[in-house]
Design a protein around this motif. Structure first.
Motif, PDB file in Angstrom:
ATOM      1  N   SER A   1       0.893  -1.081   0.239  1.00  0.00           N
ATOM      2  CA  SER A   1       0.088  -0.027   0.033  1.00  0.00           C
ATOM      3  C   SER A   1       0.918   1.091   0.017  1.00  0.00           C
ATOM      4  CB  SER A   1      -0.909   0.220   1.326  1.00  0.00           C
ATOM      5  OG  SER A   1      -1.718  -1.001   1.151  1.00  0.00           O
TER       6      SER A   1
ATOM      7  N   ASP B   1      -5.949  -1.028  -4.847  1.00  0.00           N
ATOM      8  CA  ASP B   1      -5.458  -1.393  -3.688  1.00  0.00           C
ATOM      9  C   ASP B   1      -6.298  -2.476  -2.736  1.00  0.00           C
ATOM     10  OD1 ASP B   1      -4.031  -2.116  -1.323  1.00  0.00           O
ATOM     11  OD2 ASP B   1      -3.378  -0.196  -0.579  1.00  0.00           O
ATOM     12  N   GLU B   2      -6.135  -3.788  -2.989  1.00  0.00           N
ATOM     13  CA  GLU B   2      -6.998  -4.856  -2.604  1.00  0.00           C
ATOM     14  C   GLU B   2      -8.467  -4.263  -2.711  1.00  0.00           C
ATOM     15  OE1 GLU B   2      -5.792  -6.944   1.081  1.00  0.00           O
ATOM     16  OE2 GLU B   2      -3.850  -5.914   0.829  1.00  0.00           O
TER      17      GLU B   2
END
Ligand SMILES: Nc1ncnc2c1ncn2[C@@H]1O[C@H](COP(=O)(O)OP(=O)(O)OP(=O)(O)O)[C@@H](O)[C@H]1O
Ligand SMILES: [Mg+2]
Length: 251
Positions: A45, A165-166
């Motif tokens: 991240s 991000d995820e």
């Protein structure tokens, strides 16, 4: 010659004494899908946040779509307009309907008029399969639908690259597939994408390149058939054993 949309070299980032990124080099070319995988805390991240300068690197160079993000004189607002970002949490405006969520930044930031902004918004809602939800409020939607709205919102700014991000890790398992399908379509349309994900099947099928990160470095990178299918580094092998077969992780 450069068709690089994202170019990172020698990137270092520390939080106090904690060195989180230790000399990252990576390139995302136009139309490429690059997936970043790796254990929790490995810096994935933070790396993504350094791309649009949500985190300020301590050293190294980040160039996105021709903007040198790490140049103190960069026009950061203009540069960020070329970058779409989708997080784990969708961050929709709860008091605005779906359509308004998609038009507000187009109008404020890009100065588009109402008709143009709405037309672009509706095209993108269509693209994520939610054309009929334009008038809904975010809390009337499932998590998966909200995430697809967040993707449509980012697309409405017509970015040169999308960072994820995820995007599916906060979703109930049955909602993950729809979001991944939208991302897969985007990839097929040629969108340039940098995706942090735990979805190995997605990475395997959609990524042009996979980076395995651990401890703030890129341990291994290459095509998915290599990094996921036939990893050479022991750390990659251990990680993949754990995520692909969590029940038998200790065997
Ligand atoms: N703002 C911050 N201040 C201090 N430490 C931070 C900050 N942001 C991240 N860190 C630390 O940096 C390291 C890397 O965090 P990061 O969020 O980049 O990991 P990650 O690979 O995305 O992990 P996950 O898979 O759990 O999301 C962690 O040790 C984290 O605690
Ligand atoms: Mg993370």
């Amino acid at each position: 010659m450069t068709d690089a949309i994202v170019e990172i070299s020698g990137l270092n980032k520390a939080f106090g004494r904690l060195e989180v990124l230790k000399g990252i080099d990576m390139t995302v070319r136009r139309g490429e899908v690059v997936c970043i995988i790796g254990p929790s805390g490995s810096g994935k991240s933070t790396l993504l946040r350094c791309v649009n300068l949500l985190e300020e690197p301590n050293a190294g160079k980040v160039v996105v779509n021709g903007f040198e993000m790490t140049d103190p004189d960069v026009d950061i607002d203009r540069a960020r307009r070329t970058i779409g970002m989708v997080f784990q949490s969708f961050n929709l405006f709860g008091h605005l309907c779906v359509l308004d969520n998609l038009t507000v930044a187009q109008r404020k930031v890009l100065k588009r008029d109402k008709d143009e902004a709405e037309s672009i918004a509706r095209d993108n809602l269509e693209k994520v399969g939610l054309a009929e939800k334009a008038g809904s409020m975010p809390d009337q939607l499932s998590g998966g639908q909200q995430q697809r709205v967040a993707i449509a919102r980012a697309l409405s700014m017509q970015p040169a690259v999308m960072l994820f991000d995820e995007p599916t890790s906060a979703l109930d398992p049955e909602l993950v597939g729809d979001v991944l399908a939208v991302m897969r379509n985007l990839a097929e349309e040629g969108m340039t994408m940098l995706v942090v994900t735990h979805e190995m099947q997605f990475a395997r099928e959609v990524a042009d390149k996979v980076l395995f990160m651990d401890g703030g470095v890129v341990v291994e990178e290459g095509p998915p058939s290599q990094v996921i299918g036939d990893p050479q580094q022991e750390r990659t092998q251990t990680f993949l054993r754990r995520v692909l077969n969590p029940v038998h992780a200790d065997e």
